[in-house]
Enzyme design. Structure first.
Site: not given
Length: 937
Positions: A71, A141, A150, A152, A397, A513, A803, A822, A825-826, A889, A909
């Site tokens: 702002k 403000r 909305g 703050m 803005r 809002h 893994e 591959s 990542t889990n 993956c 990939y």
């Protein structure tokens, strides 16, 4: 977090229970924290804490938004451009940081800088702050660097007291206007600074109107307001034990402290968490000379967007209210009027548009909106006030918009040569594309329209009716889909809005809002459905003789504003037009390929539709749970020897082969990565006595034998147990059957389509080269067997999932055998952290809240730990095999921040769910441009 108070202001008072509920556990009162209570840092003594603007010049610029907030930077830039901006000054975000680092006190040199800025403001306006005859009134403000609508606190008309209100009446020649402004100030200041909730004042006003026979606030005369103000002041003293503050300087520091304090209120904390805004950024405070939209029928206040924030259409869009102040528009207290005459006609409103009611101010607004959009090269969100015919700009803005609007605006701005195609690509938040993948109502569906409101945020949703945000959050956690129905929403409702499928309000306009927050979240919203009657006590919503209760199903159409009874059929959106154009530009920029995780033909077709360049993970075990297959799987598990297992696997072979044929036909020449059986075998067996008895009867098996086998396979920690490549090593016949199914399907699909099939066979959960060597030998042997049987050679690759941390460290040796990696990542995240993803929810939120983790590592890749393992594996693997293909993956494949990481470390990939493929494509393009998912744009 408690808010600090000034010795020169009011003493702390007990926060009312209503106020506490409204603001959440972490919000309490902030009043004036006076400067100089703590020793200033050396840098702060010489620091500049206040930046002025007005009179055609400013000390700040647009590029200083980190220091001045969005702002403040916007006000400074508009002043530089010579636009009509009420003069004022900005207290920087650095003061907010200091405030929280020094027990809610201010830097030593802040107070003299504020006093100097007030004096300069007086010189520009010809008024004096605190003067009883010619008072300068100001607004206070917030203004963080990231827009937080909305969230703050704001205080208007500051500087009014029992003396200055008379001076305002005399100067303006309008006693009613002066008293109206004073009662607004008392209400707002009491709520924001003193912790005395709005409802106290609403009760007094409602009672007065009822006794006097008034229907509207505008019916009250100056004398009426004077009487109401007396009651307001009595209530303040009753609640706080002190009179309402009369010293304008004490008022100012109280409001400044309240704004800084609101940075840590519960709604702001929740908003920052949902939008990834760091707590360390802080907020600025903007103090600005008041201009009044409530000075009669030639005055007004409004909000406008230079383009439609829902559709992106290049037309001025917004709302205004005659004889009102800004809070009246955004709070939804009064239903606003349209700005343009065309919009008024489209809405079939009988109230005049701004274009008709205030033609000169409207023409000036049209000129200024064009100047600002071309200057900022983006759609702008504007706030303005018209004071007795003169237009004043209060804010500009970059406007929040739906994903659909963002795409259209970016593409059209590029076509207009205001921005480049690369910038257009970089401007779209990849995660926001998820909005475009939500269903819309089938145009052929029967619509039982209960009511019609405003189409505040596009898309459609069905769900159970709930009336309270806490309940929405609870039911969401239990797997329910809900529609949050409110008279109007407030910032305190944000958690419930986030949990709901859609939002319905009976009050408020297109910039209320509810509308702004829903658009930002990508959720459908219908606002201002005035025909609906909400009864919170009975938990019902009714209109036109129809009453719906809590728990009944409701559908909202945020594109038309319709509220529909029951669940209505929906359609998936068509991804064409600007979406297709921008994705084409993105595809031309990215280096990373994007594949999809797909286990079924429907998944594969969705993957192609969304632009996937192959399948990065096909989980074969998902194919085994169909009712006609699970019996054969269980026979295989119950088998007492290899011969019996092979007999059961022979029944599965044609089913697996048929699945793969379909996948290969759909994907054509694109690569398909198929993971061999991964989960522990006990997952396929029944567990309770009742289930075991039913399965045994269906199989013609002995229930005791089935129960004994289930117990035998039970593991205390199955994630780290007998699964992955360990199954293929113990029972090689399983891997052989799956390999045969893959190769035979590749031959069949290749013959049918005339396109070469590219299967990639992936061995899960290897910890070292020896495991992979054993399984690969079986796969290679089967490839030769099928080639001999079909007289057709098959081109294929064998790789592994990385893994386990050990696999990442031994990647060089594994790459001697593997043709691709591959990264799963889990599981790699689970094994690196020693955390079970299924059990982590109970404490990961605490870890992120305390700053131990910056984000949930199952959502975005942990760069420092898991990321380093990926980097090590990449470097060591490619050192041995230069052309080693690398991808991920896990769920991270659709997370923009994780995609950026994958681009950085040089993966080939990413693979993600089909519906996140567009997100990954755009994130990959932004990564190639050097724009990470957060912090830019």
């Amino acid at each position: 977090m408690a808010k600090s108070r000034s010795k020169t202001s009011r003493q702390p008072v007990k926060q009312s229970p209503v106020r506490a509920r409204r603001n959440g556990a972490n919000k309490s009162r902030v009043s004036a924290a006076k400067p100089g209570r703590a020793p200033a840092q050396k840098a702060a003594k010489k620091g500049k804490w206040v930046y002025g603007f007005g009179g055609g010049k400013a000390e700040g610029r647009a590029a200083m938004r980190n220091l001045l907030g969005g702002k403040g930077a916007g006000l400074a830039e508009m002043a530089h451009l010579g636009l009509p901006v009420p003069p004022g000054f900005t207290i920087t975000t650095e003061v907010c940081t200091y405030f929280y680092q020094h027990d809610k006190s201010y830097p030593k040199h802040l107070q003299p800088q504020v006093e100097a800025a007030l004096a300069a403001l007086g010189r520009i306006t010809g008024k004096k702050f605190g003067d009883a005859k010619n008072p300068l009134l100001v607004s206070v403000r917030s203004g963080a660097r990231a827009s937080m609508p909305g969230m703050m606190d704001t205080v208007l008309n500051l500087g009014l007291n029992d003396l200055t209100v008379a001076a305002l009446a005399e100067k303006s020649g309008d006693r009613r206007f002066a008293q109206d402004s004073y009662r607004r100030f008392i209400t707002m200041y009491s709520d924001v600074v003193l912790g005395i909730a709005y409802h106290h004042f609403e009760e007094i006003l409602d009672e007065y109107k009822e006794r006097a026979g008034y229907a509207l606030d505008t019916d009250l005369s100056a004398e009426d307001w004077e009487k109401v103000i007396v009651r307001y002041q009595e209530r303040v003293e009753e609640e706080s034990g002190k009179p309402f503050p009369q010293d304008p300087h004490a008022q100012l520091w109280g409001a400044v402290g309240a704004v800084f304090g609101s940075w840590m209120n519960q709604r702001a904390i929740t908003y920052r968490r949902l939008h990834g805004i760091p707590e360390s950024w802080g907020t600025a405070v903007n103090v600005q000379a008041m201009v009044f939209g409530n000075m009669g029928e030639t005055s007004a206040t409004g909000v406008a967007f230079t383009r439609n924030p829902s559709t992106g259409e290049n037309k001025l869009y917004g709302e205004f209210l005659l004889n009102a102040q800004g809070e009246d528009v955004v709070a939804g207290i009064r239903t606003p009027q349209e700005i343009t005459e065309a919009a008024r006609q489209e809405a079939k409103s009988d109230k005049p548009s701004m274009e008709a009611a205030l033609p000169e101010a409207f023409a000036e607004l049209k000129r200024i909106q064009s100047v600002l959009e071309r200057h900022y090269r983006d759609m702008q969100d504007l706030e303005f006030t018209v004071e007795q015919g003169k237009l004043w700009m209060l804010q500009t803005r970059s406007g929040k918009r739906t994903a659909k609007a963002a795409l259209r605006i970016a593409v059209e701005l590029a076509d207009e040569k205001l921005i480049s195609r690369q910038e257009a690509v970089s401007r779209i938040d990849p995660a926001s594309l998820d909005q475009l993948l939500h269903p819309t109502i089938d145009p052929n569906a029967d619509r039982k329209v209960i009511a019609t409101g405003l189409p505040a945020s596009p898309g459609a949703a069905s769900g159970e009716i709930v009336f309270f945000p806490d309940e929405a959050e609870t039911l969401k956690g239990q797997g329910h889909k809900v529609i949050l129905v409110r008279v109007e929403t407030s910032p305190e409702d944000i958690h419930g809005m986030h949990a709901a499928e859609g939002i319905l309000t009976t009050r408020g306009g297109m910039t209320s809002h509810a509308a702004v927050v829903a658009r930002g979240m990508g959720k459908p919203c219908v606002s201002g459905a005035g025909a609906l009657r909400v009864d919170y006590r009975a938990q019902t919503v009714s209109a036109g003789g129809v009453t719906l209760k809590k728990g009944e199903t409701l559908t909202i159409d945020g594109s038309t504003g319709q509220v529909l009874g029951g669940k209505v059929p929906m359609l998936q959106p068509a991804l064409a037009g600007e979406f297709a154009t921008l994705m084409q530009w993105a595809d031309g920029l990215r280096k990373l390929k994007v594949r999809a995780n797909a286990d079924t033909p429907a998944d594969a077709q969705a993957a192609i539709k969304f632009g996937a360049e192959g399948i990065g993970l096909c989980r074969t075990e998902h194919m085994f749970f169909d009712e006609d297959r699970i019996r054969a799987v269980r026979e295989m598990i119950l088998a007492g020897d290899e011969q019996a297992r092979r007999a059961a696997l022979a029944k599965l072979l044609p089913m697996q082969r048929a699945d793969f044929v379909e996948l290969f036909k759909i994907m054509g020449a694109l690569p398909v990565t198929i993971r061999l059986l991964d989960p522990p075998l006990h997952e396929f067996l029944p567990h309770t006595d009742e289930e075991i008895a039913a399965v045994a009867q269906a199989m013609g098996a002995d229930p005791k034998k089935l129960a004994d086998r289930a117990r035998e396979l039970h593991e205390f920690n199955p994630m780290l147990g007998f699964r992955g490549c360990r199954l293929a090593i113990a029972y090689p016949e399983i891997a052989e059957m799956q390999a045969r199914a893959i190769f035979e399907a590749a031959v069949e699909a290749g013959r049918a389509t005339g396109k070469p099939v590219k299967p990639e066979i992936m061995v899960p959960l290897t910890a070292g080269k020896a495991e992979l060597d054993l399984v690969k030998a079986r796969i290679d042997a089967m490839a030769k067997t099928v080639a001999a049987e079909t007289r057709r050679a098959i081109a294929y690759q064998v790789g592994t999932m990385i893994e386990l941390p050990r696999a990442a460290l031994k990647a060089g040796e594994i790459a001697e055998t593997a043709e691709f990696f591959s990264f799963g990542t889990n599981d790699l995240t689970q094994t690196t952290f020693g955390i079970s993803r299924d059990d982590a929810a109970s404490f990961l939120g605490i870890y992120t809240a305390k700053g131990i983790l910056s984000t949930d590592p199952f959502v975005s890749i942990d760069r420092e730990g898991v990321g380093e393992l990926i980097q090590i594996a990449t470097e060591r693997g490619r050192k041995v095999r230069k052309n080693l293909k690398l991808g991920i993956c896990g769920e991270h494949g659709g997370d923009p921040a994780s995609v950026a990481f994958c681009d950085e470390v040089g993966l080939d990939y990413v693979s993600c769910s089909p519906f996140r493929v567009p997100i990954a494509r755009l994130a990959a393009a932004q990564a190639a441009l050097g724009k990470h998912a957060r912090g830019e744009g």
